[in-house]
Design a protein around this motif. Structure first.
Motif, short mmCIF file in Angstrom:
data_model
loop_
_atom_site.label_atom_id
_atom_site.label_comp_id
_atom_site.label_asym_id
_atom_site.label_seq_id
_atom_site.Cartn_x
_atom_site.Cartn_y
_atom_site.Cartn_z
N ALA A 1 56.68 -4.66 32.89
CA ALA A 1 57.32 -5.13 34.12
C ALA A 1 58.79 -5.35 33.81
O ALA A 1 59.19 -5.43 32.65
N ASP A 2 59.60 -5.47 34.85
CA ASP A 2 61.02 -5.75 34.61
C ASP A 2 61.26 -7.24 34.40
O ASP A 2 62.17 -7.64 33.68
N HIS A 3 60.41 -8.07 35.02
CA HIS A 3 60.55 -9.53 34.92
C HIS A 3 59.30 -10.15 35.50
O HIS A 3 58.52 -9.45 36.16
N SER A 4 59.12 -11.44 35.27
CA SER A 4 58.07 -12.17 35.98
C SER A 4 58.65 -12.67 37.30
O SER A 4 59.85 -12.94 37.40
N ALA B 1 54.28 -5.72 43.79
CA ALA B 1 53.83 -6.99 43.20
C ALA B 1 54.96 -8.02 43.27
O ALA B 1 54.73 -9.21 43.52
N ASP B 2 56.16 -7.55 43.07
CA ASP B 2 57.33 -8.44 43.13
C ASP B 2 57.54 -8.99 44.54
O ASP B 2 57.67 -10.20 44.73
N SER B 3 57.55 -8.11 45.53
CA SER B 3 57.81 -8.56 46.91
C SER B 3 56.74 -9.55 47.36
O SER B 3 57.05 -10.54 48.03
N CYS C 1 56.03 -2.06 36.53
CA CYS C 1 55.46 -2.70 37.71
C CYS C 1 56.34 -3.91 38.02
O CYS C 1 56.34 -4.90 37.27
N ASP C 2 57.09 -3.82 39.08
CA ASP C 2 58.12 -4.82 39.36
C ASP C 2 57.52 -6.21 39.54
O ASP C 2 56.54 -6.38 40.27
N GLY C 3 58.10 -7.19 38.85
CA GLY C 3 57.68 -8.58 39.03
C GLY C 3 56.22 -8.83 38.72
O GLY C 3 55.60 -9.73 39.27
N LEU C 4 55.64 -8.05 37.80
CA LEU C 4 54.19 -8.13 37.51
C LEU C 4 53.79 -9.47 36.89
O LEU C 4 52.75 -10.03 37.22
N GLY D 1 67.57 -10.01 37.03
CA GLY D 1 67.52 -9.30 38.30
C GLY D 1 66.85 -7.97 38.04
O GLY D 1 66.80 -7.51 36.89
N SER D 2 66.36 -7.31 39.09
CA SER D 2 65.67 -6.04 38.86
C SER D 2 66.62 -4.97 38.32
O SER D 2 66.24 -4.16 37.48
N ASP D 3 67.86 -4.98 38.80
CA ASP D 3 68.81 -3.95 38.37
C ASP D 3 69.19 -4.12 36.90
O ASP D 3 69.10 -3.19 36.10
N ALA E 1 60.26 -16.72 43.41
CA ALA E 1 61.52 -16.30 42.77
C ALA E 1 61.24 -15.71 41.39
O ALA E 1 60.22 -16.03 40.76
N HIS E 2 62.16 -14.87 40.94
CA HIS E 2 62.11 -14.36 39.57
C HIS E 2 62.17 -15.54 38.61
O HIS E 2 62.77 -16.58 38.92
N CYS E 3 61.58 -15.39 37.43
CA CYS E 3 61.72 -16.44 36.42
C CYS E 3 61.85 -15.79 35.04
O CYS E 3 61.72 -14.57 34.91
N LEU F 1 66.80 0.91 45.25
CA LEU F 1 67.49 0.38 44.06
C LEU F 1 67.04 1.10 42.79
O LEU F 1 67.84 1.36 41.89
N TYR F 2 65.75 1.43 42.73
CA TYR F 2 65.18 2.01 41.50
C TYR F 2 65.53 3.48 41.40
O TYR F 2 65.80 4.00 40.31
N LYS F 3 65.54 4.15 42.55
CA LYS F 3 66.06 5.53 42.56
C LYS F 3 67.52 5.48 42.12
O LYS F 3 68.01 6.36 41.42
ZN ZN Z 1 62.23 -6.53 39.75
#
Ligand code: ZN
Length: 411
Positions: free
Chosen positions: A341-344, A302-304, A10-13, A57-59, A351-353, A252-254
């Motif tokens: 998740a990939d990141h918070s 969730a990230d966006s 779950c991206d950016g959860l 980063g997500s990637d 922003a990502h943290c 990006l995820y595909k």
């Molecule tokens: Zn992400």
């Protein structure tokens, strides 16, 4: 015995406590009975995806979770996005992503997306296969105004700047090298030549003549960015001896899935946006589990939402994930479900943290897993879990361990 794997990202959860949510994180504030039910029968923990104090980063986060160290495998967004368009990369290729844009006199950018042109396939076809100084250009359409470009030939480098200045009303940037190797200089020179030759082809293209006749902006320049040199890597299937597929809405995820050689499954209604049909995705996960050993499913919004500073929207979207996760509460005894998740993404910072994310390993049969005392799936509850603090590169070894696929170290 566990044989099949679902990895749900779950991206950016993860997030930080938000005052307006009573100093709870959006995940803590959300009502998540299904995820909590799973967590109560799982081994939980926190994951520092790239290591402590690194903001992923997500990637890079996804590559790491799949067990690919980024210092060896990551060379920018271009190769990943291009893989996501279905292009097969070869070692040494330089891959870029780009927009078809509109330029006027002196290559001043009028619109970076050519009036949001919807169909660029005839334009990419006109450019695909061009040769400049012995370097072949492979050009394929992406969605709407987007395209992917591969430069294939000897002695190339990914150490180049973007031609896309990322803002309108300025000239297209001349591509230059970012290091002083002859390869980078040569790559920049050849790319500049190609972009100008492509501009001449595009100016005369019938599709653009037609657009101008209709009062639309011509798509007369390919604004490329994100260049990176592909380093050959061992595909996921071979690395882990697991057949794998990827279910994601976002390109990006595909791309990450395709980059690692997974099969990409398109699900109608999976948009990568808050309106995405999560149930349809999870239903497809269960179907594909019959066919594949490993199903990666990605949920983006969730990230966006946190990048928009919308913590309430994030909380509500998490509840939507949870409602759909009811489909995953009755898995077969041979299925391992990993949720993380990939990141918070800190909603207050937009922003990502680097704060770690919750992770759980749940076995459908309730066997094989050292179930701990955690009964809720969120950042603070999972801190007390049996896994403790792990890093992204620990995930796949733990999956292999639970599947009984690890080799003995020593005698
Ligand atoms: Zn992400």
């Amino acid at each position: 015995m566990l044989k099949k794997v679902i990895l749900m990202v779950c991206d950016g959860l993860g997030d930080r406590p938000v005052k307006e949510l009573g100093n709870l994180t959006p995940l803590e504030a959300a009502k998540t009975p299904n995820l909590d039910k799973l967590a109560a029968k799982a081994e939980c923990g926190l994951m520092h995806t790239l290591g402590r104090g690194k903001t992923p980063g997500s990637d890079t986060a996804h590559l790491t979770i799949f067990g690919y160290p980024i210092d060896q495998c990551y060379s920018g967004r271009g190769p990943i996005e291009v893989a996501g368009l279905g292009l097969k990369l070869q070692g040494g290729d330089v891959a870029l992503r780009g927009n078809f844009g509109t330029v006027g006199d002196n290559l001043i950018i009028k619109d970076r997306r050519a009036g949001r042109i919807l169909e660029v396939e005839p334009l990419t076809r006109a450019l695909d296969g061009m040769d400049v100084d012995g370097v072949k250009f492979i050009v394929k359409p992406g969605t709407a105004h987007r395209a992917g470009v591969i430069m294939r030939g000897k002695g190339l480098s990914g150490a180049i700047v973007d031609a896309d200045p990322h803002v309108p009303d300025v000239p297209v940037r001349t591509v230059t090298a970012t290091d002083d190797t002859p390869e980078a200089k040569r790559t920049a020179d050849i790319l500049n030549k190609f972009l100008l030759q492509a501009h001449e082809v595009l100016k005369k293209h019938p599709l653009n003549a037609e657009r101008e006749k209709d009062g639309k902006l011509p798509a007369n320049f390919l604004l490329v960015r994100g260049g990176g040199q592909y380093k050959e890597l061992v595909h996921f299937k071979k690395k882990y001896d697991l057949t794998a597929c990827c279910i994601a809405g976002g390109g990006l995820y595909k791309g990450v899935g395709a980059f690692l050689g997974m099969d990409i499954i398109d699900v109608p209604g999976a948009t990568g946006l808050p309106d995405t049909d999560i149930e349809a995705k999870f239903k497809t996960v269960l179907q594909k589990l019959q066919e594949y050993d490993f199903v990666f499913v990605h949920v983006k919004a969730a990230d966006s939402l946190s990048e928009d500073g919308n913590w309430e929207g994030k909380r509500d979207f998490i509840e939507k994930i949870d409602a759909a996760a009811a489909l995953l509460t009755d898995l077969s005894a041979e299925t391992l479900l990993v949720v993380t998740a990939d990141h918070s993404t800190a909603s207050e910072m937009k922003a990502h943290c680097a704060d770690p994310v919750p992770i759980m390993f749940y076995g459908g049969g309730g066997e094989s897993i050292r179930i701990d005392n955690v009964t809720a799936f969120n950042e603070r509850a999972c801190a007390a879990g049996g896994l403790g603090h792990i890093v992204g590169l620990d995930v796949m070894p733990q999956v292999q361990n639970l599947l009984g696929k690890l080799h003995l170290v020593g005698a």
